[in-house]
Write an enzyme that holds these catalytic residues in place. Structure first.
Site, PDB file in Angstrom:
ATOM      1  N   ASP A  17      73.648  -2.243  46.115  1.00  0.00           N
ATOM      2  CA  ASP A  17      72.798  -2.556  46.948  1.00  0.00           C
ATOM      3  C   ASP A  17      72.066  -1.007  47.444  1.00  0.00           C
ATOM      4  O   ASP A  17      72.847  -0.330  48.028  1.00  0.00           O
ATOM      5  CB  ASP A  17      73.400  -3.094  48.182  1.00  0.00           C
ATOM      6  CG  ASP A  17      72.326  -3.450  49.287  1.00  0.00           C
ATOM      7  OD1 ASP A  17      71.012  -3.206  49.152  1.00  0.00           O
ATOM      8  OD2 ASP A  17      72.732  -3.890  50.269  1.00  0.00           O
ATOM      9  N   ILE A  18      70.839  -1.228  47.401  1.00  0.00           N
ATOM     10  CA  ILE A  18      70.367   0.184  47.367  1.00  0.00           C
ATOM     11  C   ILE A  18      70.159   0.555  48.811  1.00  0.00           C
ATOM     12  O   ILE A  18      70.417   1.758  49.158  1.00  0.00           O
ATOM     13  CB  ILE A  18      68.928   0.224  46.820  1.00  0.00           C
ATOM     14  CG1 ILE A  18      68.244   1.747  46.695  1.00  0.00           C
ATOM     15  CG2 ILE A  18      67.802  -0.468  47.754  1.00  0.00           C
ATOM     16  CD1 ILE A  18      66.947   1.776  45.915  1.00  0.00           C
ATOM     17  N   ASN A  31      54.755  -4.210  49.395  1.00  0.00           N
ATOM     18  CA  ASN A  31      53.284  -4.602  48.832  1.00  0.00           C
ATOM     19  C   ASN A  31      52.284  -3.775  49.700  1.00  0.00           C
ATOM     20  O   ASN A  31      52.733  -3.143  50.629  1.00  0.00           O
ATOM     21  CB  ASN A  31      53.369  -6.201  49.260  1.00  0.00           C
ATOM     22  CG  ASN A  31      53.533  -6.635  50.744  1.00  0.00           C
ATOM     23  OD1 ASN A  31      52.909  -6.176  51.461  1.00  0.00           O
ATOM     24  ND2 ASN A  31      54.512  -7.238  50.902  1.00  0.00           N
ATOM     25  N   VAL A  40      63.746  -6.401  47.552  1.00  0.00           N
ATOM     26  CA  VAL A  40      64.516  -5.343  48.073  1.00  0.00           C
ATOM     27  C   VAL A  40      63.574  -4.752  49.590  1.00  0.00           C
ATOM     28  O   VAL A  40      64.354  -4.109  50.138  1.00  0.00           O
ATOM     29  CB  VAL A  40      64.424  -4.111  46.937  1.00  0.00           C
ATOM     30  CG1 VAL A  40      63.185  -3.648  46.671  1.00  0.00           C
ATOM     31  CG2 VAL A  40      65.366  -3.082  47.116  1.00  0.00           C
ATOM     32  N   ASP A  41      62.197  -5.219  49.634  1.00  0.00           N
ATOM     33  CA  ASP A  41      61.505  -4.803  50.698  1.00  0.00           C
ATOM     34  C   ASP A  41      62.070  -5.456  51.780  1.00  0.00           C
ATOM     35  O   ASP A  41      62.364  -4.803  53.176  1.00  0.00           O
ATOM     36  CB  ASP A  41      60.376  -5.370  50.322  1.00  0.00           C
ATOM     37  CG  ASP A  41      59.219  -4.784  51.550  1.00  0.00           C
ATOM     38  OD1 ASP A  41      59.544  -4.064  52.092  1.00  0.00           O
ATOM     39  OD2 ASP A  41      57.991  -5.291  51.466  1.00  0.00           O
ATOM     40  N   SER A 130      58.916  -3.618  40.584  1.00  0.00           N
ATOM     41  CA  SER A 130      58.119  -4.725  40.192  1.00  0.00           C
ATOM     42  C   SER A 130      58.777  -5.839  39.164  1.00  0.00           C
ATOM     43  O   SER A 130      57.984  -6.697  38.418  1.00  0.00           O
ATOM     44  CB  SER A 130      56.800  -4.048  39.104  1.00  0.00           C
ATOM     45  OG  SER A 130      55.945  -3.597  40.077  1.00  0.00           O
ATOM     46  N   THR A 131      59.982  -5.629  38.945  1.00  0.00           N
ATOM     47  CA  THR A 131      60.821  -6.439  37.970  1.00  0.00           C
ATOM     48  C   THR A 131      61.375  -7.573  38.505  1.00  0.00           C
ATOM     49  O   THR A 131      62.017  -8.372  37.779  1.00  0.00           O
ATOM     50  CB  THR A 131      61.768  -5.615  37.172  1.00  0.00           C
ATOM     51  OG1 THR A 131      62.845  -5.369  38.260  1.00  0.00           O
ATOM     52  CG2 THR A 131      61.535  -4.217  36.421  1.00  0.00           C
ATOM     53  N   GLY A 132      60.937  -7.855  39.861  1.00  0.00           N
ATOM     54  CA  GLY A 132      61.636  -9.057  40.646  1.00  0.00           C
ATOM     55  C   GLY A 132      60.419 -10.007  40.668  1.00  0.00           C
ATOM     56  O   GLY A 132      60.063 -10.474  39.822  1.00  0.00           O
TER      57      GLY A 132
HETATM   58  N1  AR6 Z   1      69.161  -3.211  46.153  1.00  0.00           N
HETATM   59  C1  AR6 Z   1      68.901  -2.980  44.939  1.00  0.00           C
HETATM   60  N2  AR6 Z   1      67.855  -3.789  44.163  1.00  0.00           N
HETATM   61  C2  AR6 Z   1      67.517  -4.999  44.559  1.00  0.00           C
HETATM   62  C3  AR6 Z   1      67.851  -5.415  46.116  1.00  0.00           C
HETATM   63  C4  AR6 Z   1      68.585  -4.383  46.675  1.00  0.00           C
HETATM   64  N3  AR6 Z   1      69.143  -4.674  47.913  1.00  0.00           N
HETATM   65  N4  AR6 Z   1      67.424  -6.579  46.278  1.00  0.00           N
HETATM   66  C5  AR6 Z   1      66.551  -6.675  45.283  1.00  0.00           C
HETATM   67  N5  AR6 Z   1      66.898  -5.970  44.220  1.00  0.00           N
HETATM   68  P1  AR6 Z   1      61.401  -7.310  44.195  1.00  0.00           P
HETATM   69  P2  AR6 Z   1      59.054  -6.451  43.167  1.00  0.00           P
HETATM   70  C6  AR6 Z   1      66.072  -5.799  42.799  1.00  0.00           C
HETATM   71  O1  AR6 Z   1      61.434  -8.627  44.118  1.00  0.00           O
HETATM   72  O2  AR6 Z   1      58.946  -7.147  41.977  1.00  0.00           O
HETATM   73  C7  AR6 Z   1      58.382  -8.224  48.197  1.00  0.00           C
HETATM   74  O3  AR6 Z   1      58.235  -9.464  48.608  1.00  0.00           O
HETATM   75  C8  AR6 Z   1      65.812  -7.036  42.244  1.00  0.00           C
HETATM   76  O4  AR6 Z   1      66.785  -7.603  41.475  1.00  0.00           O
HETATM   77  O5  AR6 Z   1      62.431  -6.812  45.523  1.00  0.00           O
HETATM   78  O6  AR6 Z   1      58.232  -5.021  43.007  1.00  0.00           O
HETATM   79  C9  AR6 Z   1      57.515  -7.022  48.395  1.00  0.00           C
HETATM   80  O7  AR6 Z   1      57.001  -7.116  49.902  1.00  0.00           O
HETATM   81  C10 AR6 Z   1      64.704  -6.493  41.036  1.00  0.00           C
HETATM   82  O8  AR6 Z   1      65.294  -6.079  40.082  1.00  0.00           O
HETATM   83  O9  AR6 Z   1      60.413  -6.243  44.257  1.00  0.00           O
HETATM   84  C11 AR6 Z   1      56.496  -7.397  47.504  1.00  0.00           C
HETATM   85  O10 AR6 Z   1      55.615  -8.289  47.749  1.00  0.00           O
HETATM   86  C12 AR6 Z   1      64.125  -5.111  41.951  1.00  0.00           C
HETATM   87  O11 AR6 Z   1      64.892  -5.197  42.693  1.00  0.00           O
HETATM   88  C13 AR6 Z   1      57.275  -7.846  46.088  1.00  0.00           C
HETATM   89  O12 AR6 Z   1      58.302  -8.392  46.790  1.00  0.00           O
HETATM   90  C14 AR6 Z   1      62.747  -5.296  42.313  1.00  0.00           C
HETATM   91  O13 AR6 Z   1      62.441  -6.701  42.780  1.00  0.00           O
HETATM   92  C15 AR6 Z   1      57.563  -6.611  45.145  1.00  0.00           C
HETATM   93  O14 AR6 Z   1      57.954  -7.419  44.133  1.00  0.00           O
END
Ligand code: AR6
Length: 181
Positions: A17-18, A31, A40-41, A130-132
């Site tokens: 967990d970052i 975003n 993660v945001d 971006s990978t989520g």
């Molecule tokens: N620690 C580390 N990695 C994480 C954590 C954590 N606590 N939580 C999720 N991940 P995403 P995006 C990973 O969706 O694709 C938000 O709503 C997750 O498994 O967080 O850039 C923003 O406000 C994935 O591999 O970010 C934007 O609207 C990675 O973090 C949008 O999501 C990124 O997934 C951005 O989407």
């Protein structure tokens, strides 16, 4: 959990967990609104507390009234997290790969590293931007991340330690396989 060190120890690939990383800065996959979100945001705003959102509101009023453009990066406090700063960046939404997604993703990593360097930071941790929710294929993102970090460290001494924090061991393994490590 075992870390993998690459690029003479300057790049550390890990899982977890970052929000609990004890580094100078954690990068947020935000975003453009900078007002928080899921993934993660959401985790970063929850862990860091209201001080982060307060500073983001100020940034929206002053330097980025239209929002933070994709590929750019801006620092705030990390509130009550162990890190000192959050560097917010906005990744590209995946639209199939021919809409400049690769360049925008590279910009996110490069601009975040530049902001860390400007603040004289020694360590920074990135999530897999971006990978989520934004849907960027993990294998394709991996090569861009690795190339961008490799390039940056050739001409910059700081940050010394760059962590890539994957949320699962599977995601970490996909990254390592994609870059042939
Ligand atoms: N620690 C580390 N990695 C994480 C954590 C954590 N606590 N939580 C999720 N991940 P995403 P995006 C990973 O969706 O694709 C938000 O709503 C997750 O498994 O967080 O850039 C923003 O406000 C994935 O591999 O970010 C934007 O609207 C990675 O973090 C949008 O999501 C990124 O997934 C951005 O989407």
């Amino acid at each position: 959990m075992s870390n993998k060190e690459l690029l003479n120890g300057r790049l550390i690939v890990t899982t977890g967990d970052i929000t609990s990383m004890k580094v100078d800065a954690v990068v947020n996959a935000a975003n453009s609104s900078l007002m928080g979100g899921g993934g993660v945001d959401g985790a970063i705003h929850r862990a860091g507390g209201p001080a982060i959102l307060q500073e983001c509101r100020e940034i929206r009023k002053t330097i980025y009234p239209e929002g933070l453009p994709a590929g750019d990066a801006v620092p705030t406090t990390a509130g009550s997290m162990p890190a000192e700063y959050v560097i917010h960046t906005v990744g590209p939404v995946w639209h199939g790969g021919s809409s400049g997604e690769a360049d925008k993703l590279a910009d996110c990593y490069r601009r975040s590293l530049e902001e860390a360097e400007k603040l004289n930071l020694h360590s920074i941790a990135f999530p897999a931007i971006s990978t989520g929710i934004y849907g960027y294929p993990r294998e394709k993102a991996a090569k861009i991340v690795y190339d961008t970090v490799s390039d940056f460290i050739k001409s910059n001494e700081l940050p010394e330690k760059i962590y890539l924090v994957f949320y699962s061991i599977n995601d970490k393994n996909i990254f390592l396989a994609a870059i042939g490590k």
